[in-house]
Design a protein around this motif. Structure first.
Motif, PDB file in Angstrom:
ATOM      1  N   THR A 149       0.765  -1.166   0.090  1.00  0.00           N
ATOM      2  CA  THR A 149      -0.180  -0.117   0.072  1.00  0.00           C
ATOM      3  C   THR A 149       0.888   1.311  -0.043  1.00  0.00           C
ATOM      4  N   GLN A 190       1.722   5.137   0.489  1.00  0.00           N
ATOM      5  CA  GLN A 190       1.107   6.338   1.004  1.00  0.00           C
ATOM      6  C   GLN A 190       1.793   7.600   0.602  1.00  0.00           C
ATOM      7  N   THR A 245      -0.108  14.308   3.298  1.00  0.00           N
ATOM      8  CA  THR A 245      -1.605  15.042   2.825  1.00  0.00           C
ATOM      9  C   THR A 245      -1.473  16.178   1.737  1.00  0.00           C
ATOM     10  N   SER A 256      -1.020  15.365  -1.568  1.00  0.00           N
ATOM     11  CA  SER A 256      -0.246  14.766  -2.723  1.00  0.00           C
ATOM     12  C   SER A 256      -1.351  14.007  -3.486  1.00  0.00           C
ATOM     13  N   ASP A 257      -0.898  13.918  -4.844  1.00  0.00           N
ATOM     14  CA  ASP A 257      -1.590  13.133  -5.793  1.00  0.00           C
ATOM     15  C   ASP A 257      -1.893  11.735  -5.440  1.00  0.00           C
ATOM     16  N   ARG A 258      -3.180  11.356  -5.636  1.00  0.00           N
ATOM     17  CA  ARG A 258      -3.633  10.071  -5.177  1.00  0.00           C
ATOM     18  C   ARG A 258      -2.668   9.101  -6.150  1.00  0.00           C
ATOM     19  N   LYS A 259      -2.424   9.572  -7.312  1.00  0.00           N
ATOM     20  CA  LYS A 259      -1.907   8.357  -8.152  1.00  0.00           C
ATOM     21  C   LYS A 259      -0.406   7.946  -7.852  1.00  0.00           C
ATOM     22  N   SER A 299       0.531   7.494  -4.774  1.00  0.00           N
ATOM     23  CA  SER A 299       0.685   6.535  -3.831  1.00  0.00           C
ATOM     24  C   SER A 299       0.627   5.283  -4.715  1.00  0.00           C
ATOM     25  N   GLN A 332      -3.360   1.624  -3.213  1.00  0.00           N
ATOM     26  CA  GLN A 332      -3.143   3.026  -2.981  1.00  0.00           C
ATOM     27  C   GLN A 332      -4.009   3.491  -1.919  1.00  0.00           C
ATOM     28  N   ARG A 333      -3.431   4.361  -1.195  1.00  0.00           N
ATOM     29  CA  ARG A 333      -4.046   5.325  -0.131  1.00  0.00           C
ATOM     30  C   ARG A 333      -3.983   6.575  -0.420  1.00  0.00           C
ATOM     31  N   ARG A 334      -5.075   7.185  -0.233  1.00  0.00           N
ATOM     32  CA  ARG A 334      -5.143   8.771  -0.507  1.00  0.00           C
ATOM     33  C   ARG A 334      -3.841   9.694  -0.013  1.00  0.00           C
ATOM     34  N   ASN A 335      -3.992   9.576   1.380  1.00  0.00           N
ATOM     35  CA  ASN A 335      -3.037  10.194   2.029  1.00  0.00           C
ATOM     36  C   ASN A 335      -2.709   9.666   3.556  1.00  0.00           C
TER      37      ASN A 335
END
Length: 238
Positions: free
Chosen positions: A180, A182, A185, A187-190, A192, A217-220
């Motif tokens: 996963t 990371q 906070t 940053s671009d989700r892509k 991750s 992936q994880r958002r932030n």
């Protein structure tokens, strides 16, 4: 008569011959003993041994009065002389136990100590819980981290990923591992997902089976000071 006269002189002639022979042998023996004694003294001086006496009976040497720690060295020096037949040592002198070093030769060194035994390693994990515990331990010691806003591993991050690869190459087929990514906070989700893919490919290049590691992936992350620039790895049962 002439025959009678010669018969009377023959024993006298034999006696004279025997006497001359004995004198010659005795003189030669004295010469040999004197020569060997002189050579023995020189040999002992050459090896630095003193404090005793050497005498000869013909070619047989007898040593007396040498200190116990020099006796064997003295015997060895005399035995090396050409013409000496035997060497005996008498009196209270006795060579010490063990090898004796002659002068000019370095003392024998004790055998080197065996290398220290390697520290015992922990047993390799065999199940999901064991692998997860070892993954958590490795990631705590060396997190898999990235340069800011990139998918480029830091030097420590690459080292940490390689340690995980060594572990997962022995994982049983019934386990797989979720990677996963990371990001910090905002940053671009892509990013991750791409970070997770970077680690997935590194693991595959270093022996992890292709279908045993997959990326998500994880958002932030709530981490601060760069703690969000990392990946987590979770063991799962198929």
């Amino acid at each position: 008569m002439p025959g009678t006269r010669w018969s009377r002189l023959l024993p006298t002639a034999l006696l004279v011959t025997l006497a001359l022979t004995a004198i010659s042998v005795w003189s030669a023996s004295d010469d040999i003993e004197a020569e060997l004694t002189a050579r023995a003294k020189n040999a002992l001086a050459d090896v630095g041994v003193s404090g005793g006496q050497v005498s000869f009976s013909g070619r047989d040497a007898n040593l007396t009065g040498f200190p116990p720690d020099k006796a064997a060295q003295a015997m060895d020096a005399i035995q090396r002389i050409d013409g000496v037949r035997t060497v005996e040592i008498s009196g209270d002198t006795a060579p010490p136990a063990g090898p004796v070093t002659t002068s000019g030769e370095p003392p024998s060194q004790p055998p080197p100590s065996p290398p220290p035994s390697p520290a015992p390693t922990s047993a390799k994990p065999v199940d999901k819980a064991g692998f997860q515990a070892e993954i958590d331990r490795l990631l705590a010691a060396t997190p898999i981290t990235f340069e800011p806003d990139t998918t480029e591993l830091t030097a420590d991050g690459e080292r940490g990923a390689l340690e995980i690869a060594k572990l997962l190459t022995d994982a049983p087929r019934e386990l797989r591992f979720r990677i996963t990514g990371q990001v910090a906070t905002g940053s671009d989700r892509k990013l991750s997902m791409n970070r997770a893919l970077t680690v997935e490919r590194l693991l595959e290049r270093n022996g992890v089976k292709r279908d045993q590691a997959y990326s998500t992936q994880r958002r932030n992350s709530d981490g601060a000071n760069g703690e969000g620039r990392r990946v987590d790895i979770t063991a799962e049962q198929r």
